[in-house]
Every structure is written in structure tokens, then in C-alpha cells.
Motif scaffolding. Structure first.
Motif, PDB file in Angstrom:
ATOM      1  N   GLY A   5      31.287  -8.578 -15.771  1.00 54.12           N
ATOM      2  CA  GLY A   5      32.227  -7.442 -15.766  1.00 54.12           C
ATOM      3  C   GLY A   5      32.226  -6.576 -17.007  1.00 54.12           C
ATOM      4  N   THR A   6      31.144  -6.617 -17.792  1.00 52.07           N
ATOM      5  CA  THR A   6      31.150  -5.843 -19.046  1.00 52.07           C
ATOM      6  C   THR A   6      31.294  -4.333 -18.802  1.00 52.07           C
ATOM      7  N   SER A   7      30.590  -3.796 -17.773  1.00 50.92           N
ATOM      8  CA  SER A   7      30.680  -2.331 -17.594  1.00 50.92           C
ATOM      9  C   SER A   7      32.052  -1.911 -17.101  1.00 50.92           C
ATOM     10  N   SER A   8      32.644  -2.683 -16.185  1.00 48.85           N
ATOM     11  CA  SER A   8      33.989  -2.330 -15.689  1.00 48.85           C
ATOM     12  C   SER A   8      34.995  -2.368 -16.834  1.00 48.85           C
TER      13      SER A   8
ATOM     14  N   ARG B 149      31.538 -11.684  -7.962  1.00 47.32           N
ATOM     15  CA  ARG B 149      31.450 -10.382  -8.642  1.00 47.32           C
ATOM     16  C   ARG B 149      30.176  -9.638  -8.228  1.00 47.32           C
TER      17      ARG B 149
ATOM     18  N   GLY C 249      26.857  -9.555 -14.541  1.00 48.30           N
ATOM     19  CA  GLY C 249      27.869  -9.732 -13.490  1.00 48.30           C
ATOM     20  C   GLY C 249      29.247 -10.150 -13.956  1.00 48.30           C
TER      21      GLY C 249
ATOM     22  N   SER D 251      30.915  -8.198  -4.840  1.00 46.90           N
ATOM     23  CA  SER D 251      31.760  -6.998  -4.875  1.00 46.90           C
ATOM     24  C   SER D 251      30.980  -5.817  -5.458  1.00 46.90           C
ATOM     25  N   ARG D 252      30.094  -6.082  -6.410  1.00 44.84           N
ATOM     26  CA  ARG D 252      29.304  -4.991  -6.995  1.00 44.84           C
ATOM     27  C   ARG D 252      28.340  -4.408  -5.954  1.00 44.84           C
TER      28      ARG D 252
ATOM     29  N   ASN E  32      37.210 -13.218 -18.122  1.00 39.41           N
ATOM     30  CA  ASN E  32      37.527 -11.956 -17.449  1.00 39.41           C
ATOM     31  C   ASN E  32      37.983 -12.147 -16.000  1.00 39.41           C
ATOM     32  N   ILE E  33      39.147 -12.769 -15.835  1.00 35.54           N
ATOM     33  CA  ILE E  33      39.665 -12.969 -14.489  1.00 35.54           C
ATOM     34  C   ILE E  33      40.465 -11.754 -14.062  1.00 35.54           C
TER      35      ILE E  33
HETATM   36  N1  LIG Z   1      38.483  -8.601 -14.027  1.00 31.57           N
HETATM   37  C1  LIG Z   1      37.911  -8.300 -12.859  1.00 31.57           C
HETATM   38  N2  LIG Z   1      38.542  -8.612 -11.687  1.00 31.57           N
HETATM   39  C2  LIG Z   1      37.970  -8.347 -10.497  1.00 31.57           C
HETATM   40  N3  LIG Z   1      36.767  -7.758 -10.346  1.00 31.57           N
HETATM   41  C3  LIG Z   1      36.101  -7.422 -11.464  1.00 31.57           C
HETATM   42  C4  LIG Z   1      36.625  -7.663 -12.765  1.00 31.57           C
HETATM   43  N4  LIG Z   1      35.716  -7.223 -13.676  1.00 31.57           N
HETATM   44  C5  LIG Z   1      34.674  -6.721 -12.948  1.00 31.57           C
HETATM   45  N5  LIG Z   1      34.910  -6.843 -11.629  1.00 31.57           N
HETATM   46  C6  LIG Z   1      34.017  -6.452 -10.531  1.00 31.57           C
HETATM   47  O1  LIG Z   1      32.877  -7.314 -10.591  1.00 31.57           O
HETATM   48  C7  LIG Z   1      31.686  -6.592 -10.296  1.00 31.57           C
HETATM   49  C8  LIG Z   1      30.698  -6.734 -11.459  1.00 31.57           C
HETATM   50  O2  LIG Z   1      31.255  -6.080 -12.594  1.00 31.57           O
HETATM   51  P1  LIG Z   1      30.356  -5.188 -13.576  1.00 31.57           P
HETATM   52  O3  LIG Z   1      31.295  -4.546 -14.524  1.00 31.57           O
HETATM   53  O4  LIG Z   1      29.403  -4.341 -12.815  1.00 31.57           O
HETATM   54  O5  LIG Z   1      29.570  -6.363 -14.325  1.00 31.57           O
HETATM   55  P2  LIG Z   1      28.431  -6.333 -15.439  1.00 31.57           P
HETATM   56  O6  LIG Z   1      28.388  -4.949 -15.998  1.00 31.57           O
HETATM   57  O7  LIG Z   1      28.875  -7.359 -16.442  1.00 31.57           O
HETATM   58  O8  LIG Z   1      27.190  -6.756 -14.745  1.00 31.57           O
HETATM   59  C9  LIG Z   1      32.109  -5.157 -10.015  1.00 31.57           C
HETATM   60  O9  LIG Z   1      32.206  -4.963  -8.622  1.00 31.57           O
HETATM   61  C10 LIG Z   1      33.476  -5.037 -10.671  1.00 31.57           C
HETATM   62  O10 LIG Z   1      34.294  -4.093 -10.028  1.00 31.57           O
END
Ligand SMILES: Nc1ncnc2c1ncn2[C@@H]1O[C@H](COP(=O)(O)OP(=O)(O)O)[C@@H](O)[C@H]1O
Ligand SMILES: O=C(O)[C@@H](COP(=O)(O)O)OP(=O)(O)O
Length: 305
Positions: free
Chosen positions: A103-106, A231, A101, A234-235, A276-277
């Protein structure tokens, strides 16, 4: 027609000047897409005015950088960094880890896009492939999530140890074998790739691979628990999301324990930790760090690209 001349492995090639291609590289340096297209058109007009029929790629880049400097220093610098990374001899392997959660994939997607890296994989996918290869009886923790692995430990850890972390370590240790295979293959093939996920944990991937100057590892964090929880919200709001919010909330405590473990391991192995803000700040930080170890004079191809 204006032709652009490049050189690969000592062989010259020519291709027509494309406003679209130039504009795309400018958007990677964070220029607004509309502006990038206008800018590319201005460059084309300039070349025509000068009566240029063939231009080397290096000369074109030189003109673009000089013009950019007049317009926007920041974009000019980012364009320069991007160009440098693109002309390196060795493939670039970027590893982005962090608790579920954060944000690694984003971030991996954005970094790959900014650097024009066409290959990206998640450790969840590697894990999924590995799950088809072994039985649940043989490696029970592999079939769990990283934060529930403790439930399938064959031998319960002694009470003074944190079972969540023992389970997490066991789970990550197994998937790291698959992660190493992907890194080795990318290095062998000379292919740049971004690999992201909860299984990119400092200390778990072969030191020989991680210490290479073209392999860069990062850990993402979110200190504020409420932001981290947000997060997951939002995901799960995204229409294609299939993973239930409730599960992540139920195990949020365990996920935070893995978050702490990531921080400790990163400190122990001297791996950069990025809070990762803000997406732009995170990406800039990753790219700046990479250019300190990769993209030096000796890494760049002698031949013009
Ligand atoms: N820097 C950021 N600011 C705002 N939202 C973010 C940021 N990085 C990721 N998100 C959001 O947070 C949620 C989780 O991110 P995701 O990349 O799926 O996390 P992970 O792969 O680490 O589980 C998604 O909805 C993504 O769009
Ligand atoms: O094992 C884990 O921690 C998560 C990692 O996925 P991300 O949250 O990093 O995408 O996978 P899950 O089993 O919940 O699908």
C-alpha cells in the motif's frame, strides 16, 4: 471584501479571504467536506460581524483553532499539526517503503494530500527512467521486478544464501542511486516531496540524507498473508490497472521474502514500521511521527506565512 495578510521572506502580501481555501485545509485535518465549507462560512460571518477588513494569517489561524476546539478537539489538533508542518523552513522529504502490494502508493498519495505536499513520485518511475540510461547487459537486475531480480543475477549466489534476497538487494541498490538524486534535488530546491515504493529500503539510502531531521522514512507491512494477497486482488480490480494478478500470485512467496527483509532492515536501522491495515491509522501514525522530529519551534519560519 475581507483581506488576509501573510508574510513571505519579510514581504507582506494580501489576498481575499476564501471559504474554499479554508475549507480545503480543514478537510486535510479530516473534517467532512460539507461541514468544512459550513465551518468556513461561519468564520467568514464572524469576521464580517466583527467588522474586520484585514486580518493577518496568524490571527485567522488563531480564530479557526479556537472555534475548532469548541467543536471538535481532534480536528483542532490535526489542523494545528498541519499548520505547523506547512510553516517549516526546510522542505519535508517523506520516504515510504514496503514490499510490493502493501500500500505504499495509496498511503503516499493520502499523506501528500493531508499535508498539502504537491510533489510525489514512485521509485518505479525512477527505475523506468534509469532503464533508459543503461543497457540490460550492464545492469540486468534493473530490468526485472524487485521480487524477480534473482533471475538475472550475473553470478549465482552460493547455495546457503537466499537468491531472492540477493537479487532484491542488487536491484534496490541500483535504484537507490536514482532515489538519492531525487532527494538531493528536492533538498537543493527546497521542495517537499513524498517518494514511495519497493526501493525505499532502510540501509540502502545514503545515511547522511536519511539522518536529516527533515527526511522521514517509514516501512509499511502487512503481517497477514491473506490480507496482503487481498490487496493485489483489489488493485487488479481497478479498471486502469494493467498489471496482471497472476504474476503477483505466482511470485507471492518471493514478495513475502522481501517483506521479511524490509522488517529486518527497519529494525536494524531503527526505522518506524507501520502495519497498514487501516488507512486513517497509518496516515495519523506517519504524521504524528513526523511532527516529533519536524515542526519543532526552531523549524518554524520566524516570519508569518
Ligand atoms: N490501508 C488500506 N486498506 C485497504 N486497502 C488498501 C490500504 N492500502 C492500500 N490498499 C489497497 O491495496 C491495493 C494495493 O495498494 P498500492 O498502494 O497499490 O500498493 P503498493 O504501491 O505498495 O504496491 C490497492 O488497491 C489499494 O487501494
Ligand atoms: O518491482 C516491483 O516489486 C514492483 C513494484 O511495484 P508496486 O507493486 O510497489 O507498485 O514493480 P513491477 O515490476 O511489479 O511493476
Amino acid at each position: 471584501m475581507i483581506m488576509v495578510e501573510g508574510e513571505v521572506s519579510g514581504k507582506k502580501y494580501r489576498e481575499p479571504f476564501s471559504k474554499g481555501v479554508l475549507a480545503r485545509s480543514l478537510t486535510r485535518a479530516e473534517m467532512d467536506p460539507n461541514k468544512a465549507y459550513t465551518f468556513a462560512s461561519q468564520i467568514e460571518a464572524h469576521l464580517r460581524k466583527e467588522g474586520i477588513k484585514v486580518i493577518s494569517l496568524d490571527d485567522l489561524v488563531g480564530i479557526v483553532r479556537a472555534r475548532l476546539k469548541e467543536e471538535n478537539e481532534e480536528v483542532a489538533e490535526k489542523y494545528g499539526l498541519w499548520k505547523r508542518i506547512r510553516t517549516c523552513k526546510e522542505p519535508l522529504i517523506i520516504l515510504i517503503g514496503g514490499a510490493s502490494g502493501v500500500g505504499t502508493s495509496s498511503i503516499a498519495f493520502e499523506v501528500a494530500n493531508r499535508l498539502g505536499i504537491r510533489n510525489m513520485t514512485s521509485t518505479d518511475i525512477i527505475r523506468e527512467v534509469m532503464r533508459k540510461m543503461v543497457s540490460k547487459e550492464l545492469l540486468p537486475t534493473l530490468f526485472e521486478s524487485s521480487y524477480t531480480a534473482y533471475k538475472s543475477l550475473r553470478i549465482p549466489p552460493s547455495p546457503e544464501l537466499d537468491e531472492v534476497i540477493i537479487g532484491f538487494r542488487d536491484h534496490v541498490d541500483t535504484v537507490s542511486v536514482g532515489v538519492e538524486a531525487v532527494i538531493e534535488r528536492a533538498l537543493k530546491e527546497g521542495v517537499s516531496i513524498v517518494i514511495e515504493g519497493v526501493h525505499i529500503v532502510p540501509g540502502f539510502i545514503n545515511e547522511e540524507l536519511v539522518s536529516k531531521h527533515n527526511v522521514a522514512m517509514f516501512v509499511l507491512t502487512l503481517q497477514d498473508e491473506e490480507v496482503h494477497k487481498g490487496r493485489f486482488y483489489s488493485r487488479c480490480r481497478q479498471l486502469w490497472a494493467r498489471r496482471p494478478l497472476k504474476r503477483y500470485m505466482n511470485y507471492f512467496g518471493a514478495i513475502r521474502k522481501t517483506h521479511k527483509y524490509f522488517e529486518n532492515q527497519a529494525q536494524k536501522y531503527d526505522i518506524p514500521v507501520i502495519e497498514n491495515i487501516d488507512v486513517t491509522t497509518t496516515i495519523d501514525c506517519i504524521i504524528e511521527t513526523i511532527t516529533k522530529t519536524y515542526g519543532r519551534e526552531e523549524d518554524v519560519r520566524e516570519t508569518k506565512s
